[in-house]
Design a protein around this motif. Structure first.
Motif, mmCIF file in Angstrom:
data_model
loop_
_atom_site.group_PDB
_atom_site.id
_atom_site.type_symbol
_atom_site.label_atom_id
_atom_site.label_comp_id
_atom_site.label_asym_id
_atom_site.label_seq_id
_atom_site.Cartn_x
_atom_site.Cartn_y
_atom_site.Cartn_z
ATOM 1 N N HIS A 127 0.753 -1.286 0.237
ATOM 2 C CA HIS A 127 0.079 -0.060 -0.055
ATOM 3 C C HIS A 127 0.659 1.393 0.083
ATOM 4 O O HIS A 127 0.154 2.339 0.006
ATOM 5 C CB HIS A 127 -1.042 -0.120 1.170
ATOM 6 C CG HIS A 127 -0.448 0.404 2.387
ATOM 7 N ND1 HIS A 127 0.560 -0.272 2.933
ATOM 8 C CD2 HIS A 127 -0.660 1.611 3.098
ATOM 9 C CE1 HIS A 127 0.614 0.286 4.383
ATOM 10 N NE2 HIS A 127 0.414 1.308 4.378
ATOM 11 N N GLU A 128 2.264 1.176 -0.250
ATOM 12 C CA GLU A 128 2.739 2.290 -0.144
ATOM 13 C C GLU A 128 3.500 2.611 -1.283
ATOM 14 O O GLU A 128 3.849 4.030 -1.570
ATOM 15 C CB GLU A 128 3.756 2.612 1.263
ATOM 16 C CG GLU A 128 3.126 2.563 2.355
ATOM 17 C CD GLU A 128 3.964 2.338 3.722
ATOM 18 O OE1 GLU A 128 5.432 2.675 3.474
ATOM 19 O OE2 GLU A 128 3.661 2.444 4.767
ATOM 20 N N ALA A 129 3.905 1.662 -1.963
ATOM 21 C CA ALA A 129 4.434 1.801 -3.147
ATOM 22 C C ALA A 129 3.477 2.242 -4.398
ATOM 23 O O ALA A 129 2.345 2.251 -4.320
ATOM 24 C CB ALA A 129 5.228 0.322 -3.714
ATOM 25 N N LEU A 130 4.177 3.099 -5.273
ATOM 26 C CA LEU A 130 3.560 3.445 -6.374
ATOM 27 C C LEU A 130 2.880 2.360 -7.323
ATOM 28 O O LEU A 130 3.683 1.644 -7.858
ATOM 29 C CB LEU A 130 4.218 4.329 -7.378
ATOM 30 C CG LEU A 130 3.449 5.107 -8.352
ATOM 31 C CD1 LEU A 130 2.587 6.194 -7.744
ATOM 32 C CD2 LEU A 130 4.698 6.001 -8.943
ATOM 33 N N ALA A 131 1.553 2.155 -7.262
ATOM 34 C CA ALA A 131 1.090 1.117 -8.245
ATOM 35 C C ALA A 131 -0.368 1.489 -8.303
ATOM 36 O O ALA A 131 -1.376 1.810 -7.451
ATOM 37 C CB ALA A 131 1.307 -0.410 -7.191
#
Length: 169
Positions: A131-135
């Motif tokens: 939930h924190e990585a750009l995706a």
């Protein structure tokens, strides 16, 4: 009869953090009784404040929620608001001043200070995988949890509506 707000929060650009928004989009396609409103606020906590200032009796937040459970685990939670009683006026102003940090809990804390907090608040939270990585898009376990979470939301709203009818004179 009391009004119920169902609000999906999160960032759809951070993978599973978009769970609440995705769930709100699904719920918004349903037909709801009068007095039930479904919105998605994204990461805009102030949007939540503005809507709740209209006077809702109940709020159901939809959000990703980390607890260490298996990804895709869905739970019904009651939020614990921060105790701000020890803050002096300057600290209190600083706590609420930066709207970029208007998380759902800060929004609820502000509503509490304004005397506009709904009587009943619950959160349907889903354990994220990422939930924190750009995706863009939900992980497989979180996407699979949407159907169960949707059923939980429908059930919660139905229970609140029934309780409101029972409380009416």
């Amino acid at each position: 009869m009391g009004m119920i707000l169902v609000a999906g929060v999160g960032n759809v650009l951070h993978g599973d953090d978009g769970f609440g928004v995705e769930l709100a989009w699904r719920l918004a396609k349903r037909t709801w009784p009068d007095g039930v409103k479904v919105i998605e606020t994204g990461i805009g906590g102030m949007t939540l404040v503005q809507d709740l200032m209209q006077g809702y009796d109940a709020l159901l937040l939809l959000d990703a929620h980390r607890s260490g459970a298996a990804p895709g685990t869905v739970r019904l939670l009651e939020p614990a608001l921060p105790d701000l009683s020890a803050l002096d006026p300057h600290e209190l102003r600083d706590y609420f001043a930066d709207t970029h940090y208007a998380t759902p809990l800060r929004a609820l804390a502000l509503l509490e200070r304004l005397g506009r907090l709904p009587r009943k608040i619950a959160v349907i939270g889903c354990e994220p995988l990422c939930h924190e990585a750009l995706a863009i898009g939900l992980s497989a376990p979180v996407a699979a949890a949407l159907e169960r979470a949707e059923a939980m939301a429908v059930e919660w709203v139905a229970r609140r509506l029934a309780a409101t009818r029972a409380e009416a004179p």
